[in-house]
Design an enzyme around this catalytic site. Structure first.
Site, mmCIF file in Angstrom:
data_model
loop_
_atom_site.group_PDB
_atom_site.id
_atom_site.type_symbol
_atom_site.label_atom_id
_atom_site.label_comp_id
_atom_site.label_asym_id
_atom_site.label_seq_id
_atom_site.Cartn_x
_atom_site.Cartn_y
_atom_site.Cartn_z
ATOM 1 N N LYS A 207 0.832 -1.201 0.000
ATOM 2 C CA LYS A 207 0.000 0.000 0.000
ATOM 3 C C LYS A 207 0.866 1.249 0.000
ATOM 4 O O LYS A 207 1.908 1.305 0.681
ATOM 5 C CB LYS A 207 -0.897 -0.010 1.246
ATOM 6 C CG LYS A 207 -1.853 1.178 1.354
ATOM 7 C CD LYS A 207 -2.659 1.117 2.647
ATOM 8 C CE LYS A 207 -3.651 2.241 2.757
ATOM 9 N NZ LYS A 207 -4.410 2.202 4.028
ATOM 10 N N SER A 283 -9.207 1.996 3.332
ATOM 11 C CA SER A 283 -8.442 2.739 2.351
ATOM 12 C C SER A 283 -7.414 1.889 1.603
ATOM 13 O O SER A 283 -6.815 2.340 0.630
ATOM 14 C CB SER A 283 -7.725 3.910 3.031
ATOM 15 O OG SER A 283 -6.812 3.461 4.014
ATOM 16 N N GLY A 305 -8.640 2.402 10.756
ATOM 17 C CA GLY A 305 -10.044 2.375 11.140
ATOM 18 C C GLY A 305 -10.770 1.263 10.402
ATOM 19 O O GLY A 305 -11.916 1.415 10.010
ATOM 20 N N SER A 307 -9.056 -0.168 7.674
ATOM 21 C CA SER A 307 -8.619 0.047 6.295
ATOM 22 C C SER A 307 -8.014 -1.176 5.625
ATOM 23 O O SER A 307 -7.822 -1.178 4.412
ATOM 24 C CB SER A 307 -7.609 1.200 6.238
ATOM 25 O OG SER A 307 -8.241 2.426 6.512
#
Length: 605
Positions: A207, A283, A305, A307
């Site tokens: 990521k 995300s 959170g 992600s």
């Protein structure tokens, strides 16, 4: 909608709250009434919020409407604040584990983890199955397929995904020459009979919130890579590189991690391989979609959170977030200091275990965390007396399809393993979600403001993220402190529940992947109803630093994946991996192939 808040909540001491199944504690479903906004309206809304006086008034009203003021900022909370969700050393008695020695290298831990795995599944068995780390290792060892062959297929697949027909937007950056160089070095090691580990030659995507040379780390922005040079691998990336993994590039993400959809106006919006007109979740959107599509068996994410776990559930893969402190945060963007940690997206629970073993941080003193237990997945079936805590009102606050799949999954565990589901109350779930939002937003705003945002032209930031940053910057010191008081309460509640249960079980999301609308592709969108539903079950893992894992247990009527989540005691990753593996095996025959899927181990050229 008035400007005067109703009376703030007065909390009773945590020790007086009833956690039993018949508790009279009131469950609050996320109180979100805002309509979806995208395109020109989202630009107008961002402009309003950035207008000094008018913006302050609008933000006040919005926080009131979402209960932030009543339940967090202005609330009367008896507990003192708890600022970090770190957990002290605890002797966790876990069943059926292998103890990893503190001095082992990442490659030695990988070898031990592989020894904990059952035999490879029969490729002809019913149900779709993705290629795993061990499948790649077996192919490389046989010499029938080499890491170079797989790397070339990977590059062709990424090019196809990036073309106009699919437009998947999986990667922000990748370097074909660097990937082929790594693959050539790995191929040579196999030819010499000296691979570094079972991960040698295995593709791992990263990521773009995590440092990985030779790429810049952009955090999904168009500007951060220019202002913050990447000078070294993140600790977790360095450990994977030491095992011979081929680092495949930087995956797309929701800008600054400030959203749950994966819609990114700068780098393209990641599409869900099960249905390319649907969101992938955020995300860590690109990492989840890359694993789902078969481009790599493992990808790294960052979970502040949910992600990692939310996109994993929406894309039908495994998402694993260890206890805060198990993996080093060195080399991660400091977007949220006390809630964000590295996490793993994987094709299977076995792959999650192998990657986890490679990445565990054992550099600190022995007293800072307990021993590393690796689960003997060969003996998961013989684990008795597992108790799973379920809060019915919370569990059922999801779509009908999700409730049905998750209820059926628990019935399967009970029938196959005799594991017991016990009813409990997890108090103040919505209060915890709002307190986490205040915490995450405050920390993100503080970490970026002086060094980056104050020097930046706002036009370089996506419109939806500009709105998020306006909200983040509006939280007061009192709101932040009260959020940490709620954190203290929730730590107490969860520790009490773990005295009688091995894990808390929930759906992973309240809805499956929703439609990706064209009007949001250039601006981002405000869809707080779907965002609240997607993040409904993810908060405790981050706010309280607890380990959590999600695994696919079925599909909705549209064929979109449904994930089930296990939240565990601090440091009890081995138990969670056992639970997830049992669930995976029970559901394996019903696994479905995504619409977009690549076979990198095909024997056909």
């Amino acid at each position: 909608m008035g400007l005067v808040c109703s009376a703030p909540k007065v909390y009773k001491p945590a020790a007086e709250v009833d956690l039993g199944p018949d508790s009279d504690e009131h469950y609050i479903s996320p109180n979100v009434k805002a309509p979806r906004v995208a395109g020109l309206p989202v630009k107008m809304f961002a402009w309003v919020l950035e207008t000094p006086v008018l913006g302050s008034v609008v933000l006040y009203v919005l926080k009131k409407d979402n209960l932030v003021n009543k339940l967090v900022s202005d609330a009367d909370i008896p507990e003192p604040p708890l600022f970090t969700p770190t957990h002290t050393w605890q002797d966790i008695p876990e069943q059926n584990v292998s103890l990893a020695k503190p001095g082992w290298s990442p490659a030695e831990r990988v070898e031990e983890a592989v020894g904990c795995l059952p035999g490879l599944a029969d490729p002809s068995s019913p149900g779709f199955r993705r290629w795993t780390i061990r499948d790649f290792t077996k192919a490389y060892t046989s010499g029938e397929i080499t890491p170079v062959m797989v790397a070339r297929r990977f590059l062709a697949a990424v090019e196809e995904c990036s073309g106009p027909d699919l437009n998947m937007a999986l990667f922000i950056s990748y370097d074909p020459e660097d990937i082929l160089r790594q693959a050539e070095e790995s191929t040579l090691r196999y030819q010499q009979g000296a691979p570094l580990s079972a991960m040698d030659g295995v593709l791992v995507a990263v990521k773009d919130e995590i440092d990985c040379l030779p790429h810049q780390t952009t955090g999904g922005t168009s500007w951060l890579g220019k202002m913050r040079p990447c000078v070294a691998d993140a600790a977790c990336v360095a450990q994977l590189r030491a095992c011979g993994a081929v680092l495949a590039g930087k995956t797309n993400m929701h800008e600054l991690g400030a959203g749950t959809s994966g819609i990114n106006p700068h780098h393209g919006s990641t599409r869900n391989p099960y249905h390319t007109a649907r969101v992938s979740g955020g995300s860590s959107s690109g990492s989840a979609a890359a694993v789902c599509a078969g481009l790599c068996p493992v990808a790294l994410g960052a979970d502040g959170g949910g992600s990692v776990r939310m996109p994993a559930a929406l894309c039908g893969v495994v998402g694993f977030k260890p206890t805060a402190g198990r993996l080093s945060n060195s080399g991660l963007l400091p977007l949220n200091w006390t809630v964000g940690v590295p996490g793993i997206l994987a094709a299977t629970v076995e792959d999650a275990l192998v990657a986890y073993a490679a990445m565990v941080d054992q550099s600190g003193p022995a007293h800072s965390q307990p021993q590393l237990n690796l689960p003997l997945l060969t003996s998961t079936h013989s684990m008795p007396n597992i108790r799973l805590a379920r809060y019915g009102k919370w569990f059922d606050d999801s779509s009908e399809d999700i409730r049905g799949c998750c209820d059926k999954a628990l019935q399967i565990l009970r029938a196959h393993y005799g594991w017991e589901t016990v009813d409990v109350t997890v108090p103040e779930v919505e209060e915890m979600r709002l307190a986490h939002y205040v915490t995450m937003g405050s920390e993100c705003s503080a970490s970026l403001a002086t060094k980056y945002l104050d020097k930046l032209d706002k036009s370089e930031i996506g419109w939806d993220v500009r709105i998020a940053l306006s909200a983040y910057g509006s939280f007061s010191s009192r709101a932040y402190l009260n959020a940490q008081r709620i954190r203290n309460r929730q730590m107490y509640f969860h520790n009490k529940i773990f005295e009688t249960a091995d894990a808390i079980v929930t759906p992973m999301t309240g809805v499956t992947a929703y439609a990706l609308q064209d009007d949001a592709l250039r601006t981002g969108e405000l869809d707080y109803i779907n965002a609240a539903a997607i993040s409904r079950y993810s908060i405790a893992g981050n706010f309280l630093g607890l380990p959590a894992i999600t695994v696919t247990v079925g599909y909705d009527r549209g064929g979109l994946p449904v994930g089930l989540q296990f939240i565990g005691r601090p440091w009890a990753e081995a138990t969670l991996l056992h639970l997830a593996y049992a669930m995976q095996e029970a559901c394996s025959k019903s696994c479905r192939k995504p619409m977009v899927s690549f076979d990198l181990l095909s024997k056909k050229e």
